[in-house]
Motif scaffolding. Structure first.
Motif, PDB file in Angstrom:
ATOM      1  N   THR A  93       0.832  -1.200   0.000  1.00  0.00           N
ATOM      2  CA  THR A  93       0.000   0.000   0.000  1.00  0.00           C
ATOM      3  C   THR A  93       0.865   1.248   0.000  1.00  0.00           C
ATOM      4  O   THR A  93       0.609   2.205  -0.744  1.00  0.00           O
ATOM      5  CB  THR A  93      -0.926   0.010   1.236  1.00  0.00           C
ATOM      6  OG1 THR A  93      -1.763  -1.144   1.205  1.00  0.00           O
ATOM      7  CG2 THR A  93      -1.784   1.265   1.255  1.00  0.00           C
ATOM      8  N   LEU A  94       1.911   1.249   0.832  1.00  0.00           N
ATOM      9  CA  LEU A  94       2.791   2.413   0.908  1.00  0.00           C
ATOM     10  C   LEU A  94       3.515   2.628  -0.421  1.00  0.00           C
ATOM     11  O   LEU A  94       3.686   3.767  -0.863  1.00  0.00           O
ATOM     12  CB  LEU A  94       3.797   2.233   2.038  1.00  0.00           C
ATOM     13  CG  LEU A  94       3.227   2.194   3.461  1.00  0.00           C
ATOM     14  CD1 LEU A  94       4.340   2.031   4.480  1.00  0.00           C
ATOM     15  CD2 LEU A  94       2.410   3.440   3.762  1.00  0.00           C
ATOM     16  N   ARG A  95       3.943   1.541  -1.059  1.00  0.00           N
ATOM     17  CA  ARG A  95       4.646   1.692  -2.330  1.00  0.00           C
ATOM     18  C   ARG A  95       3.720   2.224  -3.420  1.00  0.00           C
ATOM     19  O   ARG A  95       4.129   3.041  -4.246  1.00  0.00           O
ATOM     20  CB  ARG A  95       5.252   0.352  -2.767  1.00  0.00           C
ATOM     21  CG  ARG A  95       6.475  -0.045  -1.960  1.00  0.00           C
ATOM     22  CD  ARG A  95       7.267  -1.130  -2.676  1.00  0.00           C
ATOM     23  NE  ARG A  95       8.324  -1.616  -1.802  1.00  0.00           N
ATOM     24  CZ  ARG A  95       8.195  -2.638  -0.961  1.00  0.00           C
ATOM     25  NH1 ARG A  95       7.058  -3.291  -0.903  1.00  0.00           N
ATOM     26  NH2 ARG A  95       9.190  -3.006  -0.181  1.00  0.00           N
ATOM     27  N   LYS A  96       2.505   1.763  -3.421  1.00  0.00           N
ATOM     28  CA  LYS A  96       1.550   2.272  -4.403  1.00  0.00           C
ATOM     29  C   LYS A  96       1.297   3.753  -4.170  1.00  0.00           C
ATOM     30  O   LYS A  96       1.239   4.543  -5.118  1.00  0.00           O
ATOM     31  CB  LYS A  96       0.239   1.491  -4.327  1.00  0.00           C
ATOM     32  CG  LYS A  96      -0.779   1.950  -5.372  1.00  0.00           C
ATOM     33  CD  LYS A  96      -2.038   1.102  -5.345  1.00  0.00           C
ATOM     34  CE  LYS A  96      -3.021   1.581  -6.413  1.00  0.00           C
ATOM     35  NZ  LYS A  96      -4.271   0.788  -6.417  1.00  0.00           N
ATOM     36  N   LEU A  97       1.174   4.128  -2.912  1.00  0.00           N
ATOM     37  CA  LEU A  97       0.936   5.520  -2.566  1.00  0.00           C
ATOM     38  C   LEU A  97       2.126   6.391  -2.946  1.00  0.00           C
ATOM     39  O   LEU A  97       1.978   7.552  -3.316  1.00  0.00           O
ATOM     40  CB  LEU A  97       0.658   5.632  -1.068  1.00  0.00           C
ATOM     41  CG  LEU A  97       0.191   6.986  -0.524  1.00  0.00           C
ATOM     42  CD1 LEU A  97      -1.058   7.440  -1.251  1.00  0.00           C
ATOM     43  CD2 LEU A  97      -0.059   6.885   0.968  1.00  0.00           C
TER      44      LEU A  97
END
Length: 411
Positions: A93-97
């Motif tokens: 999720t953090l990488r996508k964000l």
């Protein structure tokens, strides 16, 4: 601690090979020097090369230990940020964000922002208090002490990989001869070399893991935290030096890039990780030592903070000149040109020939032909003014020709 999949696999593989480790705390206990042993069955030349490489690595381990306090401080800083609601989020999720142009990540941004919740204010405080260190961690510029160590570690790893290639060639040759005893021996040696290389690569990652994590967390924070409201008039007494440049970045940190554009971001909070535009500072003192002009400028024409753009028909003449990428264009919007034009506006035309003053022009980048020409024009317009030209670099050092004493402005 939050870890990338590569680091996680690295830690697990090291744990399986007897490395003492607390996976919960993230603390590492270095292996003893005598545990770095080459495989027993190697060709003579490769055996000698591997022994020399491991001896070099033992020396590198001692140097890494000297950096241990700094690395532990980085660990604590990363954990402090993660503890503000980011540590519970899935890394995917953090990488996508954090991915560039993630326009479809609004749902993820709302999810992470909700997770941060009441910690948002404290998270922004942590960024403010430590942003210079985070800036260094999250950029592609590695400090010299780490850079030298990493380069030497890479040299050792390259030597081990060359040994692997040589052993693999021997292994294939023994298979052709159907010498099963030799095949087993070279197979064990090849596997041992691969395991040894993975282990040392994990140790190398201890120097770089926080840089990757800082880059990820900083990018996420830019997506979920509000901009910081500032009053540009409060930025005063700017030193004409690299320290003054940092003073500018401190002041505009996390300000609205839509209002104060430094060229890296055009919206959201300002975070200066890959600042490509030039920044310059000009300080001028009159004959009595009183500061009469103290300003900075950012190259460009789109909502740049600091000194205003120079008019097309002004007191100085710009020319076309190449930038560092070989592009040629009129340099009227260069930071140095804006500042020198602002100085001309300060003094009436009739007073310029007799106006006694001293000035320091500091520039983050070397002056182009146009701006160097503008300095010569200034010297002609203000013959009694002594001007110092100073060029800054990432180490805070400067070089350049000085035509007189430094201005006392901003001191």
């Amino acid at each position: 601690l939050f870890r990338s999949p590569k680091v996680e696999r690295c830690l697990l593989s090291m744990g399986k090979r007897g490395t003492k480790r607390s996976l919960e705390s993230g603390e590492e206990v270095p292996l003893r020097s005598d545990e770095l042993r080459p495989p027993e069955e190697l060709p003579d030349r490769e055996a000698s090369a591997v022994r020399d490489a491991l001896e070099r690595w033992r020396g590198l381990r001692l140097r890494v230990e000297s950096l241990r306090p700094m690395l532990e401080h980085e660990d604590r800083l990363m954990q402090d940020i993660l503890d503000r609601g980011l540590g519970s989020e899935d890394r995917k999720t953090l990488r996508k964000l954090a991915s560039v142009g993630a326009r479809d990540a609004e749902a993820e941004a709302a999810q992470v922002a909700e997770s941060v919740g009441q910690e948002r204010h404290r998270l922004q405080e942590i960024l403010m208090e430590n942003h210079r260190e985070l800036l260094e961690l999250s950029t592609t510029t590695t400090p010299d002490d780490k850079k030298e160590l990493i380069a030497e570690m890479d040299g050792v790893l390259d030597e081990l990989k060359r040994a692997q290639d040589a052993v693999h060639v021997e292994l294939l040759a023994t298979k052709d001869k159907e010498d099963m005893s030799a095949v087993r021996a070279y197979g064990r040696s090849l596997n041992d070399l691969k395991a040894l290389t993975r282990r040392l690569d994990c140790e190398r990652r201890s120097l770089t893991k926080n840089s990757a994590l800082a880059t990820l967390l900083v990018t996420v924070c830019r997506r979920i935290l509000p901009v910081r409201h500032i009053d540009p008039a409060q930025l005063q007494n700017i030193l004409p030096s690299y320290e003054g440049y940092l003073q500018i970045l401190d002041f505009y940190f996390f300000s609205d890039a839509n209002l104060y554009c430094f060229g890296e971001h055009f919206s959201g909070p300002n975070w200066f990780t890959r600042l490509k535009r030039n920044v310059a500072i000009l300080s001028v003192s009159d004959g009595e030592g009183l500061c009469v002009y103290n300003e900075f400028a950012v190259s460009g024409e789109y909502k740049t903070p600091g000194a205003r753009m120079a008019p097309e028909e002004g007191p100085l003449q710009s020319i076309e000149a190449e930038d560092e990428n070989g592009r040629v264009f009129d340099r009227r919007h260069d930071a140095e040109f804006k500042l020198l034009t602002g100085l001309c506006d300060l003094v009436p035309v009739e007073k310029r020939p007799m106006w006694s003053a001293s000035a320091t022009l500091w520039s983050k980048k070397p002056l182009c032909r146009s701006c160097a020409g503008a300095v010569r024009q200034i010297e002609g317009l203000f013959p009694k003014m002594r001007i110092t030209i100073s060029i800054g670099d990432p180490n805070g050092e400067s070089n350049g020709e000085s035509n007189g004493p430094a201005s006392t402005c901003g001191a």
